[in-house]
Design a protein around this motif. Structure first.
Motif, PDB file in Angstrom:
ATOM      1  N   ASP A   1      33.006  54.285  31.942  1.00 55.67           N
ATOM      2  CA  ASP A   1      32.846  53.013  32.658  1.00 55.67           C
ATOM      3  C   ASP A   1      34.179  52.265  32.726  1.00 55.67           C
ATOM      4  OD1 ASP A   1      29.966  52.984  33.198  1.00 55.67           O
ATOM      5  OD2 ASP A   1      29.756  52.898  31.029  1.00 55.67           O
ATOM      6  N   PHE A   2      34.888  52.216  31.604  1.00 58.15           N
ATOM      7  CA  PHE A   2      36.182  51.543  31.616  1.00 58.15           C
ATOM      8  C   PHE A   2      37.146  52.263  32.548  1.00 58.15           C
ATOM      9  CE2 PHE A   2      40.570  51.188  30.284  1.00 58.15           C
ATOM     10  CZ  PHE A   2      40.747  49.815  30.211  1.00 58.15           C
ATOM     11  N   ARG A   3      37.183  53.576  32.467  1.00 62.61           N
ATOM     12  CA  ARG A   3      38.126  54.346  33.282  1.00 62.61           C
ATOM     13  C   ARG A   3      37.902  54.070  34.775  1.00 62.61           C
ATOM     14  NH1 ARG A   3      37.667  58.563  30.694  1.00 62.61           N
ATOM     15  NH2 ARG A   3      36.009  59.615  31.822  1.00 62.61           N
ATOM     16  N   GLN A   4      36.642  54.000  35.198  1.00 65.60           N
ATOM     17  CA  GLN A   4      36.355  53.757  36.607  1.00 65.60           C
ATOM     18  C   GLN A   4      36.731  52.335  37.014  1.00 65.60           C
ATOM     19  OE1 GLN A   4      32.267  54.769  37.392  1.00 65.60           O
ATOM     20  NE2 GLN A   4      32.550  56.937  36.935  1.00 65.60           N
ATOM     21  N   LEU A   5      36.446  51.374  36.152  1.00 64.22           N
ATOM     22  CA  LEU A   5      36.776  49.986  36.476  1.00 64.22           C
ATOM     23  C   LEU A   5      38.285  49.753  36.474  1.00 64.22           C
ATOM     24  CD1 LEU A   5      33.985  48.157  34.433  1.00 64.22           C
ATOM     25  CD2 LEU A   5      34.229  48.175  36.927  1.00 64.22           C
ATOM     26  N   TRP A   6      38.996  50.353  35.538  1.00 58.16           N
ATOM     27  CA  TRP A   6      40.462  50.211  35.494  1.00 58.16           C
ATOM     28  C   TRP A   6      41.092  50.807  36.746  1.00 58.16           C
ATOM     29  CZ3 TRP A   6      43.639  47.282  32.774  1.00 58.16           C
ATOM     30  CH2 TRP A   6      45.000  47.595  32.733  1.00 58.16           C
ATOM     31  N   ALA A   7      40.508  51.880  37.255  1.00 56.34           N
ATOM     32  CA  ALA A   7      41.062  52.547  38.440  1.00 56.34           C
ATOM     33  C   ALA A   7      40.878  51.714  39.705  1.00 56.34           C
ATOM     34  CB  ALA A   7      40.409  53.915  38.624  1.00 56.34           C
ATOM     35  N   ARG A   8      40.013  50.713  39.673  1.00 52.76           N
ATOM     36  CA  ARG A   8      39.804  49.861  40.848  1.00 52.76           C
ATOM     37  C   ARG A   8      40.972  48.894  41.079  1.00 52.76           C
ATOM     38  NH1 ARG A   8      34.655  48.755  42.928  1.00 52.76           N
ATOM     39  NH2 ARG A   8      35.378  46.617  43.231  1.00 52.76           N
ATOM     40  N   HIS A   9      41.724  48.596  40.031  1.00 57.09           N
ATOM     41  CA  HIS A   9      42.844  47.650  40.120  1.00 57.09           C
ATOM     42  C   HIS A   9      42.372  46.249  40.500  1.00 57.09           C
ATOM     43  CE1 HIS A   9      46.520  50.340  39.896  1.00 57.09           C
ATOM     44  NE2 HIS A   9      45.521  51.203  39.920  1.00 57.09           N
ATOM     45  N   ASP A  10      41.178  45.865  40.076  1.00 53.26           N
ATOM     46  CA  ASP A  10      40.731  44.484  40.283  1.00 53.26           C
ATOM     47  C   ASP A  10      41.544  43.548  39.392  1.00 53.26           C
ATOM     48  OD1 ASP A  10      38.754  45.103  42.139  1.00 53.26           O
ATOM     49  OD2 ASP A  10      37.244  45.458  40.592  1.00 53.26           O
ATOM     50  N   VAL A  11      41.906  42.400  39.933  1.00 57.40           N
ATOM     51  CA  VAL A  11      42.677  41.401  39.184  1.00 57.40           C
ATOM     52  C   VAL A  11      41.947  40.068  39.320  1.00 57.40           C
ATOM     53  CG1 VAL A  11      44.878  40.188  38.979  1.00 57.40           C
ATOM     54  CG2 VAL A  11      44.840  42.597  39.637  1.00 57.40           C
ATOM     55  N   ARG A  12      41.513  39.522  38.172  1.00 55.10           N
ATOM     56  CA  ARG A  12      40.751  38.279  38.232  1.00 55.10           C
ATOM     57  C   ARG A  12      40.892  37.538  36.904  1.00 55.10           C
ATOM     58  NH1 ARG A  12      36.954  40.559  40.213  1.00 55.10           N
ATOM     59  NH2 ARG A  12      35.671  41.035  38.394  1.00 55.10           N
ATOM     60  N   THR A  13      41.503  36.370  36.936  1.00 59.08           N
ATOM     61  CA  THR A  13      41.639  35.550  35.739  1.00 59.08           C
ATOM     62  C   THR A  13      40.341  34.809  35.484  1.00 59.08           C
ATOM     63  OG1 THR A  13      44.006  35.230  36.154  1.00 59.08           O
ATOM     64  CG2 THR A  13      42.940  33.704  34.630  1.00 59.08           C
ATOM     65  N   LYS A  14      39.867  34.875  34.254  1.00 63.40           N
ATOM     66  CA  LYS A  14      38.622  34.199  33.889  1.00 63.40           C
ATOM     67  C   LYS A  14      38.934  32.759  33.532  1.00 63.40           C
ATOM     68  CE  LYS A  14      34.146  34.591  32.884  1.00 63.40           C
ATOM     69  NZ  LYS A  14      33.131  35.027  33.837  1.00 63.40           N
ATOM     70  N   THR A  15      38.553  31.824  34.400  1.00 67.53           N
ATOM     71  CA  THR A  15      38.803  30.407  34.150  1.00 67.53           C
ATOM     72  C   THR A  15      37.523  29.636  33.867  1.00 67.53           C
ATOM     73  OG1 THR A  15      38.708  29.961  36.531  1.00 67.53           O
ATOM     74  CG2 THR A  15      40.871  30.410  35.582  1.00 67.53           C
ATOM     75  N   ALA A  16      36.393  30.142  34.333  1.00 68.69           N
ATOM     76  CA  ALA A  16      35.115  29.476  34.102  1.00 68.69           C
ATOM     77  C   ALA A  16      34.010  30.485  34.343  1.00 68.69           C
ATOM     78  CB  ALA A  16      34.950  28.268  35.024  1.00 68.69           C
TER      79      ALA A  16
END
Length: 240
Positions: A204-219
Motif C-alpha cells: 500500500d505504501f509503495r503504491q501511494l509513494w509512486a503516485r507522487h501526491d504532495v499535500r501538506t496537512k494543515t487541518a
C-alpha cells in the motif's frame, strides 16, 4: 530514492494517473499503458512530443513557466502540486550538502504545550516522527506518543486499520504529507531508510509513494475507534 531525474519521475507518475475519458479519449482495453501516452500529454499541453519525452527522460530538466503551467493543467494539479512541479523544474542551487542537525523541540514550546491541559498538542519532525506531545495528545491518540513514527504506525502496525475507520484516506494523506515535508530533498538518509523499509514491507505504501501526491496537512478530522498503544512502539514511548 536517489535520482537525478525527479522531474521525469513526477511527470511519469502523474501521466499514469490521468484518465483518458476526461479528455474524450478511448480507454480500457484499447490501451497498453496506464493513463495517457506521452504524445497525448504533449498535445494537450501544447508542446512537441519530442520535447515532452526529453522531460520525462531527464534530457531536459528545466521547462519554462508556461510549460509548467500547461502540464499542471493537464494533470489537474492543485496549488500545492503545481508549486511542487515548479520546484522540481527549477535549477538546483549549487551548494554543498551539510549533515542535518538533530531535530529538537525548544524548551519554551514544551513548557507551553504542558500548560494546555484541555488541548492536545504534538510536534512532528520532517519525517513525521513524533518529537513531543502533551499528556492529552497521548491520551487521545496512541500514535501521538513521542518516539513513534506516524508513517510506520499507519502502514506497519496490523491494528491501524481497526483503529482508523477511514484508513485509506488517512494512509493517502500520510504519504502525501511525507512527500510535502521532504520537498525536493529526497536524499536525506533518514528519509531514504524510512521509504526503503516501508516500500519493502507495505505494498500500500509503495503504491501511494509512486503516485507522487504532495499535500501538506494543515487541518482535518481523524477518527479513531480505540486508543490502544501499538506493541511495536511501547518501548519507544516509554523511553521518552
Amino acid at each position: 530514492m536517489h535520482s537525478d531525474n525527479r522531474l521525469g519521475a513526477f511527470l511519469r507518475a502523474r501521466r499514469e494517473l490521468v484518465r483518458p475519458e476526461d479528455f474524450g479519449l478511448p480507454g480500457g482495453g484499447q490501451r497498453r499503458v496506464a493513463g495517457l501516452r506521452r504524445e497525448e500529454i504533449a498535445l494537450l499541453a501544447g508542446v512537441s512530443a519530442d520535447y515532452y519525452i526529453r522531460l520525462e527522460q531527464g534530457r531536459d530538466k528545466h521547462p519554462s513557466e508556461q510549460v509548467v503551467t500547461a502540464l499542471a493543467r493537464v494533470f489537474a494539479l492543485d496549488e500545492e502540486g503545481t508549486a511542487h512541479l515548479r520546484e522540481l523544474a527549477r535549477p538546483a542551487p549549487a551548494r554543498p550538502k551539510r549533515p542535518r542537525r538533530p531535530e529538537r523541540v525548544a524548551p519554551g514550546l514544551l513548557r507551553l504545550m504542558d500548560l494546555w491541559a484541555r488541548t492536545p498538542a504534538l510536534v512532528l519532525g520532517r519525517n513525521l516522527d513524533v518529537l513531543a506531545a502533551n499528556p492529552l495528545a497521548v491520551a487521545v491518540n496512541a500514535c501521538s506518543v513521542p518516539g513513534i513514527n506516524q508513517v510506520r504506525m499507519v502502514f506497519l502496525d496490523p491494528r491501524a486499520r481497526d483503529v482508523y475507520p477511514e484508513w485509506d484516506s488517512i494512509a493517502a494523506d500520510t504519504v502525501a504529507s511525507l512527500r510535502a515535508a521532504a520537498g525536493t530533498d529526497l536524499d536525506d538518509p533518514q528519509l531514504t531508510e524510512l521509504v526503503g523499509e516501508l516500500s519493502l514491507k507495505s505494498e500500500d505504501f509503495r503504491q501511494l509513494w509512486a503516485r507522487h501526491d504532495v499535500r501538506t496537512k494543515t487541518a482535518g478530522t481523524k477518527r479513531s475507534v480505540q486508543n490502544e498503544l501499538p506493541e511495536a512502539y511501547d518501548r519507544a514511548g516509554q523511553a521518552q
